[in-house]
Design a protein around this motif. Structure first.
Motif, PDB file in Angstrom:
ATOM      1  N   UNK A  58      11.883   1.792   1.392  1.00 28.11           N
ATOM      2  CA  UNK A  58      10.873   1.448   2.393  1.00 28.11           C
ATOM      3  C   UNK A  58      10.546  -0.039   2.334  1.00 28.11           C
ATOM      4  N   UNK A  59      10.210  -0.607   3.497  1.00 27.72           N
ATOM      5  CA  UNK A  59       9.849  -2.028   3.531  1.00 27.72           C
ATOM      6  C   UNK A  59       8.543  -2.280   2.787  1.00 27.72           C
ATOM      7  N   UNK A  60       7.765  -1.241   2.527  1.00 27.36           N
ATOM      8  CA  UNK A  60       6.505  -1.403   1.801  1.00 27.36           C
ATOM      9  C   UNK A  60       6.721  -1.992   0.424  1.00 27.36           C
ATOM     10  N   UNK A 104       0.833  -1.202   0.000  1.00 26.80           N
ATOM     11  CA  UNK A 104       0.000   0.000   0.000  1.00 26.80           C
ATOM     12  C   UNK A 104       0.870   1.255   0.000  1.00 26.80           C
ATOM     13  N   UNK A 105       0.597   2.162  -0.903  1.00 27.48           N
ATOM     14  CA  UNK A 105       1.292   3.448  -1.005  1.00 27.48           C
ATOM     15  C   UNK A 105       2.794   3.276  -1.178  1.00 27.48           C
ATOM     16  N   UNK A 106       3.239   2.119  -1.688  1.00 28.04           N
ATOM     17  CA  UNK A 106       4.677   1.866  -1.815  1.00 28.04           C
ATOM     18  C   UNK A 106       5.364   2.950  -2.650  1.00 28.04           C
ATOM     19  N   UNK A 107       4.670   3.472  -3.657  1.00 25.73           N
ATOM     20  CA  UNK A 107       5.266   4.499  -4.512  1.00 25.73           C
ATOM     21  C   UNK A 107       5.401   5.844  -3.806  1.00 25.73           C
ATOM     22  N   UNK A 108       4.646   6.043  -2.722  1.00 31.15           N
ATOM     23  CA  UNK A 108       4.695   7.312  -2.007  1.00 31.15           C
ATOM     24  C   UNK A 108       5.772   7.328  -0.927  1.00 31.15           C
ATOM     25  N   UNK A 109       6.241   6.139  -0.531  1.00 35.19           N
ATOM     26  CA  UNK A 109       7.300   6.065   0.460  1.00 35.19           C
ATOM     27  C   UNK A 109       8.655   6.167  -0.225  1.00 35.19           C
ATOM     28  N   UNK A 110       9.714   6.324   0.578  1.00 36.94           N
ATOM     29  CA  UNK A 110      11.068   6.347   0.044  1.00 36.94           C
ATOM     30  C   UNK A 110      11.377   5.019  -0.642  1.00 36.94           C
ATOM     31  N   UNK A 111      12.346   5.070  -1.533  1.00 30.37           N
ATOM     32  CA  UNK A 111      12.648   3.902  -2.378  1.00 30.37           C
ATOM     33  C   UNK A 111      12.993   2.664  -1.563  1.00 30.37           C
ATOM     34  N   UNK A 130       7.475 -10.223   5.367  1.00 29.32           N
ATOM     35  CA  UNK A 130       7.191 -11.054   6.545  1.00 29.32           C
ATOM     36  C   UNK A 130       8.483 -11.461   7.248  1.00 29.32           C
ATOM     37  N   UNK A 131       9.526 -11.709   6.466  1.00 32.95           N
ATOM     38  CA  UNK A 131      10.826 -12.048   7.039  1.00 32.95           C
ATOM     39  C   UNK A 131      11.373 -10.879   7.850  1.00 32.95           C
ATOM     40  N   UNK A 132      11.208  -9.678   7.310  1.00 34.74           N
ATOM     41  CA  UNK A 132      11.652  -8.483   8.022  1.00 34.74           C
ATOM     42  C   UNK A 132      10.916  -8.345   9.356  1.00 34.74           C
ATOM     43  N   UNK A 133       9.587  -8.483   9.332  1.00 36.31           N
ATOM     44  CA  UNK A 133       8.805  -8.303  10.550  1.00 36.31           C
ATOM     45  C   UNK A 133       9.191  -9.320  11.617  1.00 36.31           C
TER      46      UNK A 133
END
Length: 476
Positions: A368-370, A359-366, A378-381
């Motif tokens: 971003x975990x998004x 969600x909103x991956x394009x609006x976050x910094x490059x 899931x591995x990151x979390x």
């Protein structure tokens, strides 16, 4: 070492207004230089510097002029394609002041130009001494003091406000000094002024001025004024003053964000949501950790609710959000370089509102975990929850905010692939696996108004089931 003269393409040089000390080019002088060139006169080479951000300049030139704008203009008028130049490396020297010093010789800067240059130099770097600026522009220290008196006062107030805010949020002094680039002695000098800094605001508040009026009059951030106005108030009194209805049940249905708290930000949560987490699962003066702070809603709300708060985010905004310390949760890093790792003070509450998957991956910094793949997200979390447990104490609570993710775009509900989804139960499995025990699940749905009427009609026609779910999971 003697400067080397090189031939540079005219098209690769730009006049950068941000470091040009004069108000404008003297075209009469340029015409005289043109005649000189046609008569065979050889000028001294101009001085240039590599552009710090060539892609941001209008012509994407590789060099900018430090000295010789009139000579360069004359060369252009005669149609020459190259110009002799010396490429300077200034290191820590301010390029504006260097250019101003070079301009003193052939034609003195006017009074207006020296004043404007001094003010620009101070705005660029408030750590510059008046004597340094004066030496470059050919003016006394006293004259420079006069030029920049208002700017210096504003700069000192801005620094005091940053220190006041960071100190009020419970950030240790060594980290405040490091964040603001101050020697510890200088920080201590500023801290001694803190008790009296708020007195004019207390006076106006006592006279009945509103929070927004006081904030505007004194140039303080509104959340910081709220923290003053609500001092010694209990949590219920704070909710009442902020005009936030206190939700008694496990449904926190907040449609709009409170614009007083936090910046515009992708996935911004309402301050009322953060305040309810603080109300039910922390006490005043508790330490709250916000490891992915985004627009700063949590820190602002902690100010209003009388909590300490340490915030981290990959987007560094030292001027507007000094309380949010820069940190990137890189999937491959060990995360052992965090200041909180060596702190004896452990968080009482962690509010984790990560960028949601996709969600909103394009609006976050490059980075971003998004934007990670489902597997890596899931591995990151999983690794992240283990880390949070490592830096927590036995009584620490974790508030994890997230929502169901389903690939419902253009796909009827009955045909969705469940293996592509991440549901709240999937997050719970990871939390349980990493040693966190679930105590509460609170519904905090997002607004359905983000789907306009046309989109809703199309979804209904195709039997697409959208997502407005959002949950606050409380764990210990």
């Amino acid at each position: 070492m003697k400067d080397t003269i090189v031939e540079i393409q005219m098209s690769d040089i730009v006049l950068d207004d941000t470091i040009y000390p004069r108000e404008n080019i003297d075209h009469k002088r340029v015409l005289i230089f043109v005649e000189n060139l046609r008569d065979g006169f050889e000028f001294d080479p101009i001085q240039i510097q590599l552009c710090p951000n060539p892609d941001l300049s209008e012509k994407k030139a590789g060099y900018r002029i430090l000295d010789g704008a009139h000579r360069w203009s004359a060369y252009k008028k005669t149609g020459q394609t190259v110009i002799p130049a010396i490429v300077k490396t200034l290191n820590d020297i301010d390029p504006l002041l260097y250019a101003a010093k070079q301009a003193i010789g052939p034609k003195q800067l006017t009074e207006a130009e020296t004043r404007h240059t001094a003010r620009r130099a101070f705005k660029n770097n408030s750590q510059l001494r008046s004597s340094e600026i004066g030496k470059a522009i050919g003016r006394s220290r006293q004259a420079v003091d006069t030029y920049i008196a208002d700017l210096r006062a504003a700069s000192i107030l801005a620094l005091d406000l940053k220190i006041f805010c960071l100190n009020r949020l419970g950030i240790p002094q060594d980290r405040i000094a490091n964040r603001l680039g101050l020697p510890r002695r200088t920080l201590l000098d500023h801290l001694t002024k803190m008790p009296g800094l708020a007195n004019p605001l207390y006076s106006d508040l006592a006279k009945g001025f509103t929070i927004s009026q006081v904030a505007k009059k004194h140039g303080w951030p509104e959340p910081l004024v709220w923290s003053l106005a609500l001092t010694e108030k209990n949590d219920q009194a704070r909710f009442k003053a902020l005009q936030w209805g206190l939700r008694t049940w496990d449904l926190w249905n907040f449609i709009e964000c409170d614009k007083r708290f936090g910046d515009e930000w992708p996935g911004r949560i309402p301050a009322q949501l953060a305040a309810h987490i603080l109300y039910f699962f922390s006490e005043q003066n508790d330490l709250v950790l916000d490891p992915m702070a985004g627009g700063g809603v949590c820190a602002d709300t902690c100010l209003a609710m009388g909590r300490r708060c340490w915030s981290l985010d990959m987007d560094d905004r030292p001027d507007t959000r000094p309380e949010i310390e820069p940190y990137h949760w890189d999937l491959e890093s060990k995360w052992d370089d965090l200041p909180i790792m060596n702190s004896k003070d452990k968080p009482d509450l962690i509010i984790c509102d990560p960028p949601y998957f996709d969600k909103k991956a394009r609006e976050y910094a490059e980075q971003s975990i998004s934007g990670l793949s489902r597997e890596n997200y899931l591995k990151f979390l999983e690794r992240f929850f283990l880390f949070l447990k490592k830096i927590s104490k036995k009584k620490t609570r974790l508030a994890f905010i997230n929502s169901d993710w389903r690939d419902f775009q253009n796909c009827p509900a009955g045909k969705e692939d469940p293996h592509q989804a991440i549901l709240i139960v999937d997050y719970h499995e990871i939390l349980k696996k990493t040693g966190w025990q679930l105590t509460h699940i609170i519904q905090a749905p997002m607004s359905s108004e983000r789907f306009n009427a046309g989109v809703v009609a199309a979804m209904q026609k195709k039997k697409i089931l959208g997502v407005v779910s959002r949950y606050v999971m409380i764990l210990k």
